[in-house]
Design an enzyme around this catalytic site. Sequence first.
Site, PDB file in Angstrom:
ATOM      1  N   ASP A  56      44.059  29.614  32.251  1.00 15.07           N
ATOM      2  CA  ASP A  56      43.580  30.801  32.946  1.00 15.07           C
ATOM      3  C   ASP A  56      43.644  31.950  31.937  1.00 15.07           C
ATOM      4  O   ASP A  56      44.375  31.885  30.937  1.00 15.07           O
ATOM      5  CB  ASP A  56      44.397  31.116  34.202  1.00 15.07           C
ATOM      6  CG  ASP A  56      43.623  32.048  35.147  1.00 15.07           C
ATOM      7  OD1 ASP A  56      42.613  32.646  34.712  1.00 15.07           O
ATOM      8  OD2 ASP A  56      44.024  32.188  36.315  1.00 15.07           O
TER       9      ASP A  56
HETATM   10  C1  BGC Z   1      41.442  34.404  37.199  1.00 16.14           C
HETATM   11  C2  BGC Z   1      40.553  33.187  37.056  1.00 16.14           C
HETATM   12  C3  BGC Z   1      39.259  33.586  36.408  1.00 16.14           C
HETATM   13  C4  BGC Z   1      39.573  34.220  35.066  1.00 16.14           C
HETATM   14  C5  BGC Z   1      38.347  34.636  34.287  1.00 16.14           C
HETATM   15  C6  BGC Z   1      41.587  35.152  35.893  1.00 16.14           C
HETATM   16  O1  BGC Z   1      42.211  36.362  36.091  1.00 16.14           O
HETATM   17  O2  BGC Z   1      42.698  34.019  37.691  1.00 16.14           O
HETATM   18  O3  BGC Z   1      40.337  32.590  38.300  1.00 16.14           O
HETATM   19  O4  BGC Z   1      38.420  32.479  36.289  1.00 16.14           O
HETATM   20  O5  BGC Z   1      40.368  35.363  35.279  1.00 16.14           O
HETATM   21  O6  BGC Z   1      37.751  35.730  34.878  1.00 16.14           O
END
Ligand code: BGC
Length: 740
Positions: free
Chosen positions: A262
Site C-alpha cells: 500500500d
Molecule cells: C490506499 C490504497 C490506495 C493507495 C493509492 C492508499 O492510501 O490505502 O487503497 O490504493 O493509497 O492511492
Amino acid sequence: MKLLYAFAGLLVAMSPLSAQVPVYLDETKPIEDRVEDALGRMTLEEKIAMIHAQSKFSSPGVPRLGIPEVWTTDGPHGIRPEVLWDEWDQAGWTNDSCVAFPALTCLAATWNPEMAGLYGKSLGEEARFRNKSVVLGPGVNIYRTPLNGRNFEYMGEDPYLSGAMVVPYIRGVQSNGVATCVKHFALNNHEVNRHNTNVIVDDRTLYEIYLPAFKAAVQEGGTWAIMGSYNLYRNEHCCHNEYTLEKILRDEWGFDGVVISDWGGTHDTDQAIRNGLDMEFGTGTDGLRKGTKNAYDNYHLAYPYLEKIRNGEIGTEELDAKVRRVLKLIFRTAMNRNRPLGSLCSDAHYAAARQIAGEGIVLLKNEDNVLPMTVEDGSKILVVGENAIKMMTVGGGSSSLKVQREISPLDGIRERFGDKAEVIYERGYVGDTGGEYNGVTTGQDLSESRSPEQLVADAVSAAKGADYVIFIGGLNKSEHQDCENTDRAGLGLPYDQDAVIEALAAVTDRLVVVNISGNAVAMPWVEEVPAILQAWYIGSEAGHAIADVLSGDVNPSGKLPFTFPARLEDVPAHIFGEYTGTWVRDTVDIRYLDGMNVGYRWTDRQKKTKPLFAFGHGLSYTGFEYGKPRISSTEMTQDGTVTVSVRITNTGSREGKETVQMYVGDRKSSLPRPLKELKGFRKVLLSPGESTEVTFTVDKEDLSFFDPDRHEWVAEPGIFDIYVAAASDDVRGKVSFELK
Ligand code: BGC
C-alpha cells in the site's frame, strides 16, 4: 536516453519473426520461459528499478528491452484521474474523466455475481482504455465495525458473500489484460491508526472470517496482484509480513502474482526483501524534495537494497523471485498483444452502472406500500436533504473520481416525474459544503444562508401540501463520514438529520427516507417513517437509479451485505473487542476479542437485542413464497454431497428478483460455532405467478470449521441443519442430515 532505450526495445520487438526473436517477446512460448529469458538479460540495476515506483503510480519496466512501465491506478469504483508525476494532485488532463460505478457495498448488495462480472468487465475496459495495467482494488476487508470510514469500499460482513462477489469482478477486469490488486491484505478493518495498529486475532477467526474472501480472490478469481495492508499483524507490517505473505498467501494458497505495497506501507528494508513484497509504492511521497537526485532511489527496495547486494550482505535470490513475478505481471497485462482496446465513458458503461445500482439499492421498509410512487398529473413531490444535490464521487480518499457526469438524486427524480408532477426541493439541513479532492472540484456551490431552524421550518411547511416527501440524506465522503484515513465518531446521522426527519414524519405519512451511505446508521425514527431505502454511493447514475426504484421502473432486489445494528453498543467489536478511535503515535495492539462474532453470527444468538435490519434483509414490490425445502439424502459421506431444493413463487403482481440464501448450522461440535453461516445464495427473476426450483449443493467444505490446533479445515461427523432463508433473520425452511 529513455527514448533511445524505448527505440532499441521497439527494434527488437519489430524484427521479423525468426529464430532471433528473443524468447521473452515470443507469445507462443510458455510464460515461465519468457520470464526466465527476460530475467537473464537484465542487469542488477534494472532489476532493482523494476521493483519500486518511479512516480506516484508507476514503475519503470525495462526500457532497454522494450519491457513497458507498469501503470497502476485506483480503484475500485472507477478509474482515478491522472495525477502529477510526483504529487497527489490531479494533472489536469482533459481526457481522464470516467464513469463512476456504484461503490462495492452496493455491488455486494446486489447478491448477483453476474453484476460483479459486468462491473469488472466494464471497469477493466475503462482502465485498459486509459492504459493502466493494474487496478488498485477491489477491497474485501470484512465489516467489523460500522465506524470504519472505509467500509463503503468493501463488500460487507460475510466472508462467503464477499468471496462469491469478488471472483467475477476479478475475472471481468482481468479479461481486459488489466490486473486487479485485491486489497488490503489483511486485517485492515478500521482507519484510525491504520499504520500503527497491530491486530491480535486468534487463528480460527483469522481463517474463518478475515481470510476467505482473499483466498477466493487468489484461488478462484486468479488475481494477478494483491496489496499488503498498512496495519501490523504479529508485530510486522502487512506489506512485508512473513506470516500473511509468505506462509499463507504463497505457501498455503499458491499465489503466483505480485504483492504490491500500500502507498507508504513499506517500513523496513530487510523485511521488504525477505517477506514477500514485490513492488514498493508510495514511500516518502514528498517525492523529489527528499534525497538527492531522485527521491525514489531512497525507497527500501531501491538503493538500500542495491547496497546490501553490492556489499555482499545479501544475495540476489529474493530479488530474482520478485522480478520474475513482476515480469509475469507485465506479460499478463501490458505485453499481452491480444488484450482488447477498452473503452471509456461508453453508453454500455453508464447502462452497467445504472443496472448495478438498481439491483443494489435495498428497500429496508415499505409500510402501507408507500412505494412505488404513484404520481398523477398535478401531484406534488417534495425532495428534502443535502444528499439529493451533493455530488458524491469526489472525496472519500483514494477512491475519489473525476466523472464525466453524475446525475444527482434530485435531477433523477425531476427527470422521471417532472412531466406530471411538480418537484420542489428544500435543503432541510446543511452538512458538508466542500467539494474538492486533490484538485478535482465538484464546482457546486452548496452555501446556505438560512439558519438550521429556518431550514427545518421551510421543509416542514413545504411538506404539508406534498403527495410525497422524499428525504435524501445520510453520510457523505468527508472526513469522519465515509472516508479513508478517518473513522466515524458514532453510529448516528450527522448534522441533526434525525430532527429533520422527525419533523417531516410529524406532518406527512407519505415520507420516504433515502439513506446514502456506505455504512449502517442509527435510525431512531424508524417507526415513524413508512418507507426507507438504502441507496449507497452509486456513482454516475445515482439519480437515475434512485428514480428507477422510487417509481417502480426497477423492482428493488438488493439485500444488505452487513447488519444494521440498532446501537453501537450492540456491536461485538465494541462490546468485547478493542477499537481505538483516538490517534496515537506508537504501535497500538487491537485485540479482536469479538472473534467470529461479526454481524449476524452475533445477532443470531441474541435474545434480548435485535438488529435494526439484519444481514441479508431486503424487500421487493412483489412477494415471494418459499416452498418446503427438500434434501436429496439424510446422510452424507465425507467426500459426498447433498442437494437442497426449494420452490420459490412470485405471489405478487410484478416481475421481481429474489435472493434465496442458504445457511449451514452444525448442531454439535468440539469447538463453538455460529448458529448458522451463509454457504450459498441464488438470485432468481420471476414474473407474477411464476415459480422456479432453486437447488444448492452442499459439500464437506460448507460444513467445515478451521481447527487451529491441527491448522486445517475439519468437518466433524454429526447432524447439520440447512436453513433456506430470505434474510439471516427470516428463515423460511430447514432440513437436516447427518455427516457420517
Ligand atoms: C490506499 C490504497 C490506495 C493507495 C493509492 C492508499 O492510501 O490505502 O487503497 O490504493 O493509497 O492511492
